[in-house]
Design a protein around this motif. Structure first.
Motif, mmCIF file in Angstrom:
data_model
loop_
_atom_site.group_PDB
_atom_site.id
_atom_site.type_symbol
_atom_site.label_atom_id
_atom_site.label_comp_id
_atom_site.label_asym_id
_atom_site.label_seq_id
_atom_site.Cartn_x
_atom_site.Cartn_y
_atom_site.Cartn_z
ATOM 1 N N VAL A 166 8.525 -1.164 10.514
ATOM 2 C CA VAL A 166 7.899 -2.365 10.331
ATOM 3 C C VAL A 166 6.486 -2.528 10.458
ATOM 4 O O VAL A 166 5.762 -3.254 9.797
ATOM 5 C CB VAL A 166 8.602 -3.434 11.379
ATOM 6 N N ALA A 167 6.221 -1.606 11.230
ATOM 7 C CA ALA A 167 4.725 -1.705 11.704
ATOM 8 C C ALA A 167 3.781 -1.170 10.455
ATOM 9 O O ALA A 167 2.593 -1.650 10.247
ATOM 10 C CB ALA A 167 4.293 -0.823 12.801
ATOM 11 N N VAL A 168 4.339 -0.533 9.582
ATOM 12 C CA VAL A 168 3.519 0.057 8.493
ATOM 13 C C VAL A 168 3.832 -0.762 7.524
ATOM 14 O O VAL A 168 2.793 -1.333 6.625
ATOM 15 C CB VAL A 168 4.297 1.261 8.099
ATOM 16 N N LEU A 169 5.152 -1.549 7.034
ATOM 17 C CA LEU A 169 5.323 -2.078 5.846
ATOM 18 C C LEU A 169 4.714 -3.410 5.893
ATOM 19 O O LEU A 169 4.408 -4.222 4.860
ATOM 20 C CB LEU A 169 6.913 -2.147 5.694
ATOM 21 N N LEU A 170 5.096 -4.247 7.272
ATOM 22 C CA LEU A 170 4.741 -5.557 7.407
ATOM 23 C C LEU A 170 3.066 -5.790 7.105
ATOM 24 O O LEU A 170 3.015 -6.799 6.349
ATOM 25 C CB LEU A 170 5.163 -6.081 8.818
ATOM 26 N N PRO A 171 2.340 -5.183 7.662
ATOM 27 C CA PRO A 171 0.803 -5.607 7.154
ATOM 28 C C PRO A 171 0.401 -5.219 5.976
ATOM 29 O O PRO A 171 -0.438 -5.765 5.287
ATOM 30 C CB PRO A 171 -0.004 -4.646 8.311
ATOM 31 N N THR A 172 1.093 -4.284 5.393
ATOM 32 C CA THR A 172 0.969 -3.986 3.738
ATOM 33 C C THR A 172 1.307 -4.989 3.022
ATOM 34 O O THR A 172 0.717 -5.164 2.075
ATOM 35 C CB THR A 172 1.716 -2.738 3.571
ATOM 36 N N LEU A 173 2.572 -5.447 3.243
ATOM 37 C CA LEU A 173 2.870 -6.647 2.436
ATOM 38 C C LEU A 173 2.327 -7.770 2.856
ATOM 39 O O LEU A 173 1.941 -8.721 1.712
ATOM 40 C CB LEU A 173 4.487 -6.998 2.941
ATOM 41 N N VAL A 174 1.631 -8.102 3.988
ATOM 42 C CA VAL A 174 0.864 -8.877 4.235
ATOM 43 C C VAL A 174 -0.524 -8.915 3.211
ATOM 44 O O VAL A 174 -1.061 -10.008 2.843
ATOM 45 C CB VAL A 174 0.326 -9.286 5.775
ATOM 46 N N ALA A 176 -7.555 -8.777 3.521
ATOM 47 C CA ALA A 176 -6.315 -7.969 2.900
ATOM 48 C C ALA A 176 -6.446 -6.484 3.068
ATOM 49 O O ALA A 176 -5.383 -6.014 3.737
ATOM 50 C CB ALA A 176 -6.233 -8.430 1.486
ATOM 51 N N ARG A 177 -7.851 -6.032 3.074
ATOM 52 C CA ARG A 177 -7.956 -4.652 3.048
ATOM 53 C C ARG A 177 -7.773 -4.038 4.481
ATOM 54 O O ARG A 177 -7.597 -3.094 4.847
ATOM 55 C CB ARG A 177 -9.555 -4.210 2.531
ATOM 56 N N GLY A 178 -8.082 -5.291 5.536
ATOM 57 C CA GLY A 178 -8.027 -4.645 6.855
ATOM 58 C C GLY A 178 -6.544 -4.599 7.282
ATOM 59 O O GLY A 178 -6.139 -3.833 7.973
ATOM 60 N N ALA A 179 -5.671 -5.572 6.739
ATOM 61 C CA ALA A 179 -4.117 -5.480 6.911
ATOM 62 C C ALA A 179 -3.874 -4.219 6.334
ATOM 63 O O ALA A 179 -2.831 -3.547 7.080
ATOM 64 C CB ALA A 179 -3.712 -6.466 6.191
ATOM 65 N N VAL A 217 -1.713 3.264 1.479
ATOM 66 C CA VAL A 217 -2.873 3.823 1.027
ATOM 67 C C VAL A 217 -2.771 3.347 -0.428
ATOM 68 O O VAL A 217 -4.168 2.930 -1.096
ATOM 69 C CB VAL A 217 -2.637 5.196 1.033
ATOM 70 N N ALA A 218 -1.721 3.206 -1.286
ATOM 71 C CA ALA A 218 -1.630 2.845 -2.780
ATOM 72 C C ALA A 218 -2.177 1.431 -2.792
ATOM 73 O O ALA A 218 -3.142 0.983 -3.721
ATOM 74 C CB ALA A 218 -0.616 3.200 -3.300
ATOM 75 N N GLN A 219 -1.911 0.405 -1.668
ATOM 76 C CA GLN A 219 -2.304 -0.813 -1.793
ATOM 77 C C GLN A 219 -3.757 -1.129 -1.511
ATOM 78 O O GLN A 219 -4.452 -1.933 -2.053
ATOM 79 C CB GLN A 219 -1.232 -1.602 -0.504
ATOM 80 N N LEU A 220 -4.205 -0.359 -0.721
ATOM 81 C CA LEU A 220 -5.666 -0.377 -0.363
ATOM 82 C C LEU A 220 -6.671 0.170 -1.441
ATOM 83 O O LEU A 220 -7.280 -0.630 -1.930
ATOM 84 C CB LEU A 220 -6.013 0.631 1.000
ATOM 85 N N GLY A 221 -5.980 1.112 -2.337
ATOM 86 C CA GLY A 221 -6.731 1.630 -3.384
ATOM 87 C C GLY A 221 -6.749 0.345 -4.566
ATOM 88 O O GLY A 221 -7.853 0.143 -5.165
ATOM 89 N N LEU A 249 2.509 -1.207 -4.660
ATOM 90 C CA LEU A 249 3.571 -0.961 -3.628
ATOM 91 C C LEU A 249 4.811 -0.022 -4.072
ATOM 92 O O LEU A 249 4.981 0.800 -3.456
ATOM 93 C CB LEU A 249 4.183 -2.273 -3.404
ATOM 94 N N PHE A 250 5.008 0.049 -5.590
ATOM 95 C CA PHE A 250 5.951 0.714 -6.149
ATOM 96 C C PHE A 250 5.411 2.300 -6.032
ATOM 97 O O PHE A 250 6.211 3.038 -5.683
ATOM 98 C CB PHE A 250 6.196 0.205 -7.484
ATOM 99 N N VAL A 251 4.250 2.367 -6.646
ATOM 100 C CA VAL A 251 3.779 3.621 -6.788
ATOM 101 C C VAL A 251 3.837 4.516 -5.386
ATOM 102 O O VAL A 251 4.052 5.546 -5.104
ATOM 103 C CB VAL A 251 2.267 3.739 -7.302
ATOM 104 N N GLY A 252 3.203 3.681 -4.216
ATOM 105 C CA GLY A 252 3.121 4.230 -2.941
ATOM 106 C C GLY A 252 4.550 4.706 -2.511
ATOM 107 O O GLY A 252 4.907 5.524 -1.790
ATOM 108 N N ALA A 253 5.484 3.568 -2.617
ATOM 109 C CA ALA A 253 6.836 3.796 -2.222
ATOM 110 C C ALA A 253 7.333 5.223 -2.937
ATOM 111 O O ALA A 253 8.152 6.071 -2.242
ATOM 112 C CB ALA A 253 7.747 2.707 -2.570
ATOM 113 N N VAL A 254 7.333 5.425 -4.241
ATOM 114 C CA VAL A 254 7.560 6.589 -4.882
ATOM 115 C C VAL A 254 7.149 7.995 -4.088
ATOM 116 O O VAL A 254 7.936 8.769 -3.976
ATOM 117 C CB VAL A 254 7.484 6.566 -6.575
#
Length: 290
Positions: A191-199, A226-229, A252-256, A276-281
């Motif tokens: 949760v600590a990884v995905l929640l801020p990424t989705l935010v 957004a980048r900080g999250a 990382v993919a979302q930040l990119g 999000l999809f690319v990072g998950a793959v």
């Protein structure tokens, strides 16, 4: 009356016709392929298929990290739920969506009948996945589904959209497999990884379409937020217990995508969400699921 003979010059030989060919030039062929790829990506994003794919991919990696049973079942349930929620919203809110997402709205209007068929198929798949599911999973699905059906009324409330949508996605992708396996320390780490990424994803989406944005006059600050999250998601992954660090690909993919952010409809739907999809793959591959 005599006539003076007139000398007639022989006709010049006709110039050979230029060879014709139906084969396109290499540049035209490349452009055609690029245009076709863009149309495919647009169709995946605007039809809610990308949302379904993101839900399935995030659910699969969460199930792998948590050691949850029936990962395909939970991925199917999450994908079906995402497709249903987003398709219903896009079919119901065509008038208001024309101002914020004109390309997507035009796609929905053109393919309305096909989307309705897809909605029925997704609902059937989700219903099958729910058969004999634990009661706590059913309860969580009911809560997330209710939020999804209220999305049309809630999404214009400042800040609320970012909070409840990211929470609902986290609950579906992490909460369902977590509840199926029982409470464990790694669930909180995921949760600590995905929640801020989705935010981060939702903040960028709001910045693109202008919905529910508190700091509309300061887009740079919003983008920094957004980048900080997303950065928090990276840190949570790298410092999490094994195998949580493999999830770092997702933030990382979302930040990119946020580094090169452009407030354009196609970029938001395809690049920001597609990250999000690319990072998950990528995380899926590192976790050894294939």
């Amino acid at each position: 009356m005599s006539r003076t003979p007139v000398a007639i010059a022989p006709a010049a030989p006709a110039a050979p016709a230029a060879p014709t060919t139906d084969a396109p030039s290499p540049r035209t062929a490349v452009q055609g392929v690029a245009d076709g790829l863009l149309r495919l990506l647009d169709g995946l994003a605007y039809s809610s298929a990308l949302a379904a794919g993101i839900g399935a991919a995030l659910s699969l990696v969460a199930s792998r990290v948590l050691g949850a049973p029936d990962p395909v079942r939970w991925a199917t349930l999450t994908a079906a739920g995402a497709f249903c929620v987003y398709t219903i919203d896009r079919l119901r809110d065509v008038t208001r969506d024309r101002a914020t997402s004109p390309r997507r709205t035009a796609f929905v209007a053109r393919h309305r009948e096909r989307l309705v068929v897809g909605l029925a198929l997704a609902a059937s798949a989700g219903g099958i996945a729910l058969v004999e599911a634990p009661g706590r999973v059913l309860g969580l699905c009911a809560v997330v589904g209710a939020l999804g059906l209220l999305h049309r009324r809630l999404k214009h409330v400042p800040a609320a959209k970012t909070l409840y949508v990211s929470a609902a996605w986290t609950a579906a992708c992490v909460g369902i497999p977590w509840l199926s396996v029982g409470v464990g320390a790694r669930g909180g780490a995921v949760v600590a990884v995905l929640l801020p990424t989705l935010v981060a994803n939702l903040i960028a989406s709001n910045l693109r379409d202008g919905e529910a944005q508190l700091l509309r006059a300061h887009p740079g600050r919003v983008l920094d937020l957004a980048r900080g999250a997303a950065g928090l998601g990276v840190a949570a992954a790298l410092f999490g217990p094994s195998p949580v660090p493999a999830l770092a690909w997702i933030p990382v993919a979302q930040l990119g995508a946020l580094v090169g952010f452009r407030a354009e409809e196609r970029y938001g739907h395809v690049a920001v969400d597609g990250a999000l999809f690319v990072g998950a793959v990528a995380s899926w591959l590192q976790l050894g699921l294939v």
